[in-house]
Design an enzyme around this catalytic site. Structure first.
Site: not given
Ligand SMILES: [Zn+2]
Length: 402
Positions: A97, A173, A221, A248, A295, A331, A333, A336, A367
């Site tokens: 950014d 900007d 913007q 914005g 993001d 999940c 991940c 988990c 997670h």
């Molecule tokens: Zn998870």
């Protein structure tokens, strides 16, 4: 038509939604491909807090977003290392950014706040003693840590970002607040358009400095006004940008309309990044209206505060309930899959021991990030298989109970 620049950065559209705006695609960058729609994990200072690069790979992250403002001082060291991908050890696609948002929000408290009353209060109270002053040549501000006076304008931002060497950069900007007037937005938008041209000019001088092509996105913007949003999108569409940032602060109910105005005017063969949003309903709206990448710091920040994402909506790990259950039994991940229970995580979070606390931050962050990454993967797959409506209806039923 595929958009290509220098054979190293390109955007390939794979499938378009019936509304002609939303799509699935692939962004090719010098450090790898990003299959879109995609979520970029935020590693502001070149690292996602509490996560190793192996952790990031293990949750199937595709790209990392860092910040030009936070990395402005180490940027010389980063350039020496060969750029952000190498310096950070991530070795995959990256985006920076411009730092404009951070510099601007230092002084005004402007955020992605969608509460008009609070926004008005903050803007009116802060205007006279803001730490930042916007001038034609850039933004003057006081570093809150060192108390030093600094200035960042389009030229400085491009020089910093080209030293950091992410695959994708954002033009410098001016972010306006929801509480700013139409007149102020007109003035700020004209300045942002002049800064867009200056960003392009400066970027061209440095974008090959590290030996690979660094792409530049122009940032749109224009607040809540259709005439401003469309006119600036038309203007920036004529400029030689590789893609576009949709910028914005948004009221939730306006988000879809504003994105539609922007994306209808933008060339559809270049990628678009929606800055700073990650609520599932905002992601669905964004994808449908033409955003390719997203993001947001919320998934990790909320994880640290104890908000755990779940198929049937989020819950607080701080509460004494369902302690022997997994965070989310469905999940995939690493947390988990390793069998960590809510009770174990709750105990780590409440621990006085720093290592245990940090382990909680890491496990919970993985997670929540995986939840958003999986959502993006599922959305992409649904677009490819012509069943986004069905997938969204099921997701809303589960997550929002409607
Ligand atoms: Zn998870």
């Amino acid at each position: 038509m595929e958009y290509k620049n220098n054979n190293t950065f390109s955007f390939e559209k794979v499938k378009t939604l019936p509304n002609g705006l939303g799509r699935a695609g692939i962004i090719h960058t010098p450090h790898g491909d990003i299959k879109t729609p995609a979520f970029m994990c935020v590693g502001t200072g070149g690292k996602v807090r509490y996560l190793s690069m192996e952790d990031l790979k293990s949750i199937n992250a595709q790209a990392m977003l860092s910040n030009g403002y936070h990395l402005r001082k180490p940027s010389f060291e980063i350039a020496k290392a060969g750029g952000l991908a190498q310096w950070s050890g991530w070795n995959g696609p990256t985006l920076t950014d411009s730092g404009g948002f951070q510099v601007m929000s230092l002084g005004s408290g402007i955020g992605k706040v969608v509460n008009m009353d609070r926004e008005k209060e903050v803007v009116n109270a802060a205007k006279k003693d803001r730490l930042t002053v916007v001038e034609e040549d850039g933004v003057y501000f006081t570093d809150p840590f060192t108390n030093e006076d600094e200035k960042i304008g389009p030229e400085e931002s491009m020089q910093i970002q080209c030293r950091i060497g992410a695959d994708i950069h954002m033009a410098f900007d001016e972010l306006t607040s929801l509480a700013d007037t139409y007149e102020y937005n007109v003035e700020a938008l004209k300045r942002t358009e002049r800064w867009a041209q200056r960003s392009l000019d400066e970027h061209k001088k440095h974008h090959m400095d590290l030996g690979y092509y660094q792409a530049l996105y122009g940032v749109l913007q224009g607040g809540r006004w259709e005439d401003l949003r469309r006119s600036t999108a038309k203007k920036l569409a004529q400029m030689d940008f590789d893609g576009y940032g949709l910028g914005g602060a948004f009221l939730k109910e306006d988000l879809g309309e504003i994105l539609r105005w922007c994306c209808e005017e933008l060339p559809d063969n270049k990628p678009r990044h929606l800055l700073g949003l990650s609520r599932p309903d905002d992601i669905f709206t964004g994808v449908r209206m033409g955003a390719d990448t997203f993001d947001c710091v919320a998934p990790t920040r909320e994880a640290r505060h104890g908000r755990i994402y779940h198929r049937y909506g989020y819950y607080s790990i701080n509460k004494q309930v369902h302690l022997d259950e997994l965070l989310d039994p469905e999940c995939d991940c690493p947390t988990c899959r390793a069998g960590w229970t809510r009770g174990q995580l709750r105990a780590l979070k409440k621990s006085e021991n720093n290592e245990e606390k940090e382990l909680y931050f890491r496990l919970a962050s993985m997670h929540n990030l995986r939840f958003i990454l999986r959502l993006m993967e599922n959305i992409r797959q649904a677009i490819l298989e012509d069943r986004l409506d069905e997938y969204q209806a099921q997701f809303y039923k589960d997550y929002y109970g409607k």
